[in-house]
Scaffold this motif. Structure first.
Motif, mmCIF file in Angstrom:
data_model
loop_
_atom_site.group_PDB
_atom_site.id
_atom_site.type_symbol
_atom_site.label_atom_id
_atom_site.label_comp_id
_atom_site.label_asym_id
_atom_site.label_seq_id
_atom_site.Cartn_x
_atom_site.Cartn_y
_atom_site.Cartn_z
ATOM 1 N N PRO A 58 -13.072 1.306 -0.217
ATOM 2 C CA PRO A 58 -12.388 0.014 -0.096
ATOM 3 C C PRO A 58 -11.976 -0.497 -1.471
ATOM 4 N N PRO A 59 -10.701 -0.812 -1.671
ATOM 5 C CA PRO A 59 -10.271 -1.343 -2.965
ATOM 6 C C PRO A 59 -10.704 -2.797 -3.104
ATOM 7 N N GLY A 61 -9.694 -5.998 -4.082
ATOM 8 C CA GLY A 61 -8.626 -6.924 -4.439
ATOM 9 C C GLY A 61 -7.395 -6.722 -3.590
ATOM 10 N N ARG A 62 -6.361 -7.519 -3.891
ATOM 11 C CA ARG A 62 -5.103 -7.388 -3.157
ATOM 12 C C ARG A 62 -4.528 -6.007 -3.371
ATOM 13 N N LEU A 63 -3.985 -5.461 -2.297
ATOM 14 C CA LEU A 63 -3.430 -4.117 -2.329
ATOM 15 C C LEU A 63 -1.967 -4.185 -2.735
ATOM 16 N N VAL A 64 -1.549 -3.222 -3.536
ATOM 17 C CA VAL A 64 -0.130 -3.097 -3.865
ATOM 18 C C VAL A 64 0.354 -1.741 -3.379
ATOM 19 N N VAL A 160 -0.613 3.402 -4.235
ATOM 20 C CA VAL A 160 -1.489 2.305 -3.840
ATOM 21 C C VAL A 160 -2.252 1.853 -5.075
ATOM 22 N N ALA B 54 5.082 -3.965 -2.329
ATOM 23 C CA ALA B 54 4.520 -5.025 -1.490
ATOM 24 C C ALA B 54 3.137 -5.378 -2.013
ATOM 25 N N LEU B 56 -0.309 -7.078 -0.790
ATOM 26 C CA LEU B 56 -0.917 -7.252 0.533
ATOM 27 C C LEU B 56 -2.349 -7.738 0.386
ATOM 28 N N PRO B 58 -6.415 -8.022 0.610
ATOM 29 C CA PRO B 58 -7.412 -6.951 0.462
ATOM 30 C C PRO B 58 -7.870 -6.466 1.831
ATOM 31 N N GLY B 61 -12.546 -2.699 4.324
ATOM 32 C CA GLY B 61 -13.129 -1.417 4.706
ATOM 33 C C GLY B 61 -12.476 -0.260 3.978
#
Lengths: 351, 351
Positions: A58-59, A61-64, A160, B54, B56, B58, B61
């Motif tokens: 699981p990353p 923080g916010r995903l890019v 990602v 984008a 997104l 977090p 999981g």
């Protein structure tokens, strides 16, 4: 993964072999190509599991998420190739959100007849670029199209990453008064590809500037408050001209640039003159454009110049209030001209 | 995003227009194509920001990442098209990790001259498939290659999802004794595309089974303990034969199947006979294959059959201990044959 002679009696002939339709067929030949070429080069646990997807931790923080199809022609050019470009291009799209790129997916569309030796060079270049950027190519796909239905190889990479807290570098955040900076001289990628394609030789050869910029972005975020950096973009297709127009439009501001401040190296300037191109519209693949709060512009410029990838940085202009959101250039002769959107196609298949 | 007549004086001509090189050039034409076609169809906040990536929230999981290049020919076929296939195919690759797909990225390689009307049909089909699957297409890319250097349109989709805790469906987890189940009749996608490509008409037309399977996967995970589901795969290119051989090899087990138990609809069987194909190697795009602990096979089969996308499910065989990891078939006549890896290319450009 166990391996038995029953699976692949002979190894791939990377010196003389060519891509055949069966390399995309889902059977033994495809598995062999994937294992002996892609997995061998990109080796990492997620990819080596050889499933149809990667399962990742699981990353935090916010995903890019960013994706880019790469169709550059020719496949190899001074300073890079489609492989390094496909890695760096997507790493940069993730980085421009102020994010740390973590993982890449890579999908290949191969043309029947492509020499395996060329593919192997490209794959090795991708592996080197990914290693240098600290990202793992964790999953992929391979398709083959008939000869004449593709052009050697197209590579779509998807990246990602995880965004830093508090960072927002979207194109709609520029405000009147903000400073506009570039990290280095413009147009080197586009001219390198174009010269190679057209068989042109210049006195001083131009090399692509392809490079992964997330380290530079991290240095900028360390140097000034996150909110001071309004917009980050890499001026690829369409060059600085297209990128500034997109930002001006999205932010509903105008821009005033000083031509004398815009860095373009002499060989690029000469090549542009020869080819009838405007360097403002020629693609970079290792430069970034930053719009920044004016009171932090000096610190940002210093941070850019302190980094190996930003030594040629310059402050090139400012945002202004303008209901027409025009990008205007004060020329070296003191005149003014509008840097309009690129109307037609200047350089096809540059990335 | 503000919009002024200065930007795009005329709207895209979706009825009669065609893709031109400038639609990939990074300038005004590309922005117009992206906004009037892609963003209009896929509308969601992340995409509408029109950045190169984008951002997104977090995910909660383990992350699942899958990518697939789609090069199917023809672009439209009974039951689907390259658009719905590109969405469902990647949704399924994410789902087979026991994950909930959340977001898609889509990268297009368009051939100069492609009618915009065809592209619009494809994009609308993608939008419908994404909506039906509950995923958002949050970022994308568009490249254009010269006429004769592509084939209409290739679409690479990359999916991001979140895996349920405790679920591991990797191909290396099958054990001797495990049951092998399929969720429905085989070969319908491959035969539908092939018949369309070859201009064949059958008494009973065969339609592609293309469908998003994450709802079915969620139902299976609700029905039995997570650890009971060893492997999930969608048998696409290479069909059941290739997929089972991959699993057998990765898990170092053999498999024994009963031909009589393997569901194949009569029109597919007839078409395969006519075309000289073995339905065991023909691609599905809406079926899954599950390897499951034997004591839970009954519950899993019931869960499959209770779902609209699993009504034709069947238990088709078992894993066995076999150092050669052979997949063997007991034929309807009582004989035995090895279901080997597909040696050559059976059906090119099926997905």
């Amino acid at each position: 993964m166990t391996r038995s002679p029953r699976d692949f009696p002979r190894r791939l002939d990377l010196a003389r072999g060519r891509i055949e339709l069966q390399h995309g067929g889902g059977g033994r030949a495809m598995t062999q190509l994937v294992e002996e070429l892609f997995v061998a080069a990109f080796a990492n646990p997620a990819l080596c599991a050889l499933n149809d997807q990667a399962v990742l931790p699981p990353p935090a923080g916010r995903l890019v998420l960013a994706t880019d199809a790469h169709v550059v022609s020719p496949l190899f050019f001074p300073g890079g190739d489609i492989g390094s470009l496909a890695v760096n291009g997507t790493v940069n799209d993730v980085a421009m959100a102020g994010a740390q790129p973590l993982w890449l997916a890579a999908a290949f569309v191969l043309e029947e007849g492509l020499p395996l030796a060329e593919l192997a060079r490209i794959v090795e270049s991708m592996a080197r670029a990914a290693h240098a950027a600290g990202v793992a190519i964790v999953t992929g796909d391979t398709k083959v199209v008939e000869a004449g239905k593709g052009d050697g190889v197209f590579i779509t990479t998807t990246g990602v990453g995880v965004a830093r807290d508090g960072v927002d570098t979207g194109g709609d955040r520029a405000r009147p008064g903000d400073a506009v900076l570039v990290s280095g001289p413009l147009g080197e990628h586009g001219i390198a590809v174009m010269a190679c394609r057209e068989g042109l030789a210049f006195d001083v050869p131009v090399r692509s500037d392809t490079a992964a910029l997330h380290g530079l972005v991290a240095a900028l975020l360390d140097a000034v408050p996150a909110a001071a950096i309004r917009v980050l973009r890499d001026p690829t297709r369409g060059g600085l001209g297209a990128t500034l127009n997109e930002i001006a439009r999205a932010s509903a501001v105008g821009m005033q640039l000083r031509e004398a401040a815009i860095p373009v190296r002499e060989p690029v300037r000469a090549a542009c003159e020869f080819l009838g191109l405007d360097p403002l519209y020629v693609a970079c693949e290792g430069r970034l454009l930053a719009v920044c709060a004016p009171e932090h512009a000096g610190a940002l410029l210093a941070a850019l110049r302190a980094h190996p990838l930003g030594q040629g940085a310059a402050l090139i202009g400012h945002c202004v209030s303008d209901p027409q959101h025009c990008v205007e250039l004060e020329t070296v002769l003191g005149g003014r001209r509008v840097v309009d959107w690129l109307a037609g196609e200047q350089l096809p298949r540059i990335c």
